[in-house]
Design an enzyme around this catalytic site. Sequence first.
Site, PDB file in Angstrom:
ATOM      1  N   SER A 119     -22.278 -19.179  24.887  1.00 15.54           N
ATOM      2  CA  SER A 119     -22.539 -18.900  26.306  1.00 15.54           C
ATOM      3  C   SER A 119     -22.379 -17.439  26.690  1.00 15.54           C
ATOM      4  CB  SER A 119     -21.619 -19.760  27.175  1.00 15.54           C
ATOM      5  OG  SER A 119     -21.962 -21.127  27.046  1.00 15.54           O
ATOM      6  N   GLU A 133      10.854  29.713 -13.442  1.00 15.20           N
ATOM      7  CA  GLU A 133       9.580  29.729 -14.147  1.00 15.20           C
ATOM      8  C   GLU A 133       9.239  31.076 -14.776  1.00 15.20           C
ATOM      9  OE1 GLU A 133       7.370  27.272 -14.868  1.00 15.20           O
ATOM     10  OE2 GLU A 133       8.885  25.892 -14.092  1.00 15.20           O
TER      11      GLU A 133
END
Length: 765
Positions: A475, A100
């Site tokens: 229940s 780079e």
Amino acid sequence: MQIKQKTLDIKVLVIPQFVLSWLFFCGFFICFVPVIIYVANEIEKTLPDVANLFHHRPAQPLRIYAASEELLAEYGEERREIVSIREFPRALKNAIISIEDAKFYHHRGVDYSGVFRAVVRNIASQENSQGASTITMQVARNMFLSKEKSYIRKIAEIMLAFKIEALFSKDQILEIYVNEIFLGERSYGFAAAASTYFNKSLSELSISESAVLAGLPKAPSAFNPVANYQRAMIRKNYILERMKELNYLNQEEFLQAISEEVKITKRANTRDSSVQFAVEEARKMIYEHYGESTYKEGFDVELTIDTRLQKAAHTELRDGLMRLQKIRGWEGVEGRFNVEEKVLDKKNIEKFLINFPDSGVLKAAVITEVLPNGIVKAMFRNGEVITLFSESGAYSVLELTKSSISRKRRIEKGTVVRVKQHAQNKWVLSQKPHMEGAMIAMDMQSGNILAMTGGFDFSLNNFNHVTQAQRQTGSTFKPFVYGAAIEKGFFPGFIVDDTRRVVKPAQRGSASWAPRNYANNYEGDITIRRAFIRSKNVATVNVMEAAGEDYVRNKALSFGFIPDFHPPGLPLALGAGLTSPMHLTQAFSVFGNNGAMVSPILIKSIRQRNGDLLYKAPDVSVRHQVISERNAFIVDSLLRDVVRSGTARQALRLGREDVAGKTGTSNRSKDLWFSGYAGGIAATTWIGYDDPKSLGAVTGGTIALPVWIKFMEQALSGRPEIQVTVPPEVSLIGGDYIYTEFLEKRTCSNSMSNYVRSPYSCDIK
């Protein structure tokens, strides 16, 4: 006559070349430099303050972890891991600089020779493609400028680079670069890329792998090693050669790196299907508090989820739903491939099955052949062809291929079916359940949620039935009725009438109400304890009526049940109210927690990635006393007897004395429940259709309870049994418990209601 011409001898003035060049340069300088200065000054006015980089905080994703610190999920557009340049590997740093910006540590932000070469090439090609950007210029562009390619932007880039170099050291600039640069696959920065492409940390990268990553900034898509492996390897080799030229590698290191076979190992998908409901619940909670910052601030969130138990809950709930679907029978094929218009090949089937995603062990397949000898073949989306083994019963392939079967249900060439692999590695027909379910488990002391599964498959239905579903409790509501009745003096040893009767006579505009017991089984006079453990509906209504409708309802509401979902009236005794599996679990834990309710905790802690602690849950959840310790003790004894000799006897296979719970089946079996606890873990299983309708001739005891048991077999491993002692205010008389002060009041048969009476004579001492 001849005219003699006169020849003129004219001397030409010769100007040296260097003088002409100098004059041209002076003219260019005089004409264009003022223009350049003017343009630069105008650009200068628009440039941002690079000092803002000192305060820049890169967006970091939200990460959610289990209690074991295992990564469960990651949210955010940018996948990033911030790394200090001091911790950055030398090999990767050298690889980046080599490709780079080889002169990075020697220029002041701009490589003039590189810029000149780029300008010449751009003029020659009449394009604006050669960038010649140094690392500093890339930082300037990425942090402050657009991606537009123009000379104006390039001038701005150069000017910003000068400013950045004036304020920041080279290592500071490089640190910004390596953490900000986009490297494909949602990865920003090299640490994220190392994880994405190699499933490694930076320190684990080889030189060759470092070169692969260093090749990405120029063109993340073109050099993506997943999508373009060969191109990425060519660039990797070029970078290694550059590193050798610049003396970052010796001959031996170069040869070793260039010969290394680079293996791409993408990071595994963190969205484990078994944890998605819990993870999504946590994400929503965080978003409610932090908003959009949730996905940018780098929050590390630790949940209370135990991954072992979470996987168990997920697996057992799915298996239970698939078993129930098989009981319900074959409900038809999922889709049909048009075999008259398209060929049944891999390409067409793969495209067609996009709308039929796989779900765990359930794989979508298209039937490709139905042979006269009963052999049926199918193809998966990857082109694999299988032969279906025909089981007996509802999923018999031999039966479902018969021409007498309706077309909706018939299996034939082109139909889409679900298959799963049998224990003997044979593929058998299956079906995606049409009903849904929920499984939640919580530590009763700390309040920590250990497992949360809100449905069959989050990708198919992300509605979290644990927290969002409000369903009739059936229940499972009875413990709250009997607990309230005990406070009124109706103890387990008392007698209740279990004879069917009309509780509410018919009136204008409303029918009569005569509750029924399961299977129309009535026993006449029985103890309240037996009525509870056998889940007798008529007896329960009589107990609530005796204790007082409003009194029982108000006592139940103290457990946190929503009043609007629990209207007054005797039907409430049979679970006509609505609640969520999450809240029912919390409420049930009260009976095993000496009467105290704990608040459930899902999020254990929230930290920022820099280590700052933003939130920490208490080690022990907030507790508040809902009922007395003695009331909890007696109800707990009832719930334990449900397991010992009642509707939950299957749970005896757990081989423990501390297992307690209650089955529940709402009207017409629209909701199936089991809620209970053991070993300090409270858990609830619920099953039902999203659009409530009958599940058939099944109950909570036959469907929900087996799921609960199989989960608890794993959850209780290594947990000691919870021992209980009789509170001092409780006495044992006639084989059952009673509050001691009621002995002094001489509670006896003539002080009870029409349907509940004391078994004790009035002269009891």
